[in-house]
Design a protein around this motif. Structure first.
Motif, short mmCIF file in Angstrom:
data_model
loop_
_atom_site.label_atom_id
_atom_site.label_comp_id
_atom_site.label_asym_id
_atom_site.label_seq_id
_atom_site.Cartn_x
_atom_site.Cartn_y
_atom_site.Cartn_z
N ALA A 32 0.70 -1.07 0.15
CA ALA A 32 -0.03 0.15 -0.12
C ALA A 32 0.90 1.25 0.02
N VAL A 33 1.96 1.23 0.74
CA VAL A 33 3.06 2.35 0.74
C VAL A 33 3.56 2.42 -0.79
N LYS A 34 4.05 1.45 -1.42
CA LYS A 34 4.40 1.53 -2.74
C LYS A 34 3.30 2.13 -3.70
N ALA A 35 2.12 1.97 -3.40
CA ALA A 35 0.99 2.25 -4.19
C ALA A 35 0.46 3.62 -3.88
N ASN A 36 1.03 4.08 -2.78
CA ASN A 36 0.26 5.24 -2.38
C ASN A 36 -1.22 5.00 -1.90
N THR A 37 -1.60 4.31 -1.41
CA THR A 37 -3.13 3.86 -1.31
C THR A 37 -3.31 4.03 0.16
N THR A 38 -3.70 5.29 0.38
CA THR A 38 -3.72 5.83 2.01
C THR A 38 -4.85 5.08 2.89
N THR A 39 -5.91 4.69 2.16
CA THR A 39 -7.27 4.20 2.89
C THR A 39 -6.70 3.04 3.19
N THR A 40 -5.93 2.13 2.16
CA THR A 40 -5.46 0.80 2.77
C THR A 40 -4.30 0.79 4.00
N ILE A 41 -3.45 2.08 3.77
CA ILE A 41 -2.43 2.53 4.96
C ILE A 41 -3.21 2.31 6.16
N ASP A 42 -4.27 3.35 6.14
CA ASP A 42 -4.79 3.52 7.33
C ASP A 42 -5.66 2.15 7.95
N GLN A 43 -6.41 1.58 7.21
CA GLN A 43 -7.06 0.14 7.53
C GLN A 43 -6.20 -0.97 8.01
N VAL A 44 -5.04 -0.99 7.28
CA VAL A 44 -4.06 -2.09 7.86
C VAL A 44 -3.19 -1.70 8.83
N SER A 45 -2.69 -0.36 9.23
CA SER A 45 -2.02 0.23 10.08
C SER A 45 -2.91 -0.08 11.51
N GLY A 46 -4.20 0.20 11.42
CA GLY A 46 -5.17 -0.07 12.45
C GLY A 46 -5.29 -1.46 12.85
N THR A 47 -5.28 -2.49 11.74
CA THR A 47 -5.27 -3.73 11.97
C THR A 47 -4.12 -4.40 12.63
N ILE A 48 -2.98 -4.00 12.15
CA ILE A 48 -1.62 -4.28 12.74
C ILE A 48 -1.56 -3.71 14.20
N GLY A 49 -1.89 -2.65 14.83
CA GLY A 49 -2.14 -2.22 15.94
C GLY A 49 -2.86 -2.89 16.82
N THR A 50 -3.94 -3.48 16.48
CA THR A 50 -4.88 -4.24 17.14
C THR A 50 -4.08 -5.54 17.31
N LEU A 51 -3.51 -6.20 16.15
CA LEU A 51 -2.90 -7.57 16.41
C LEU A 51 -1.62 -7.29 17.48
N GLN A 52 -0.95 -6.30 17.51
CA GLN A 52 0.07 -6.15 18.38
C GLN A 52 -0.32 -5.93 19.50
N GLY A 53 -1.58 -5.40 20.03
CA GLY A 53 -1.97 -5.50 21.49
C GLY A 53 -2.47 -6.65 21.99
N GLN A 54 -3.06 -7.47 20.71
CA GLN A 54 -3.44 -9.06 21.35
C GLN A 54 -1.93 -9.59 21.70
N LEU A 55 -0.86 -9.55 20.93
CA LEU A 55 0.17 -10.19 21.26
C LEU A 55 0.77 -9.67 22.74
N LEU A 56 0.60 -8.17 22.86
CA LEU A 56 1.16 -7.73 24.27
C LEU A 56 0.17 -8.38 25.32
N ALA A 57 -1.09 -8.52 25.22
CA ALA A 57 -1.94 -9.34 26.19
C ALA A 57 -1.55 -10.58 26.41
N ILE A 58 -1.09 -11.48 25.22
CA ILE A 58 -0.95 -12.49 25.67
C ILE A 58 0.44 -12.73 26.33
N ASN A 59 1.60 -11.90 26.07
CA ASN A 59 2.57 -11.98 26.82
C ASN A 59 2.54 -11.25 28.16
N SER A 60 1.92 -10.45 28.58
CA SER A 60 1.58 -9.71 29.83
C SER A 60 0.76 -11.08 30.63
N LYS A 61 -0.11 -11.63 30.02
CA LYS A 61 -0.69 -12.99 31.05
C LYS A 61 0.23 -13.72 31.22
#
Length: 156
Positions: free
Chosen positions: A80-109
């Motif tokens: 998406a960065v290479k294609a300058n698709t800003t909508t996809t960048i926003d969507q996927v960035s949010g998803t990545i943040g959520t997934l990293q939060g899930q990993l943080l929760a697993i690790n913290s538990k």
């Protein structure tokens, strides 16, 4: 408290190749190495070593599907960065943040479960160890990456 175990899990989640170019250890070996390291620092008993290995292995297993999704999403983000698709960048960035939060929760538990098996003296020693986000050495510990495969570096 969570920092040292996060380090363990970070290393277990994504073993890095050695500087010599050799094959990195498998996750079970990485977990075994971390338990040995914690044993040296804290004087874990055999029973605690077994419990710690189970805790770290379960956390690793719980994070595997998230790791796969992160790897896919990082590739999508790079494209998406290479294609300058800003909508996809926003969507996927949010998803990545959520997934990293899930990993943080697993690790913290897992951190909480590990801390719970320590004796009072071990907790005192553990609490006195230098910790930063992700344990000694920062995220991923000892200069290592955070949990998961390395991100695809989008061009800047």
């Amino acid at each position: 408290m969570t920092a040292a175990l996060t380090t363990v899990l970070a290393l277990a989640q994504y073993p890095r190749p050695r500087a010599s170019g050799g094959t990195p250890p498998d996750p079970a070996t990485m977990i075994q190495m971390r338990v040995a390291h914690l044993t040296a620092l804290l004087g874990l008993t055999s029973a605690q070593q077994t419990q710690a290995t189970t805790i770290f292995t379960n956390a690793y297993t719980a994070g595997q599907s998230i790791q796969t999704s992160l790897q896919t999403d990082r590739t999508t983000l790079s494209d998406a960065v290479k294609a300058n698709t800003t909508t996809t960048i926003d969507q996927v960035s949010g998803t990545i943040g959520t997934l990293q939060g899930q990993l943080l929760a697993i690790n913290s538990k897992a951190d909480a479960a590990f801390y719970a098996i320590l004796t009072a003296d071990q907790k005192t020693t553990y609490d006195s160890m230098p910790h930063g986000p992700g344990g000694p050495g920062g995220p991923g510990g000892h200069g290592g990456p955070p949990p998961g495969p390395p991100p695809s570096a989008p061009p800047q």
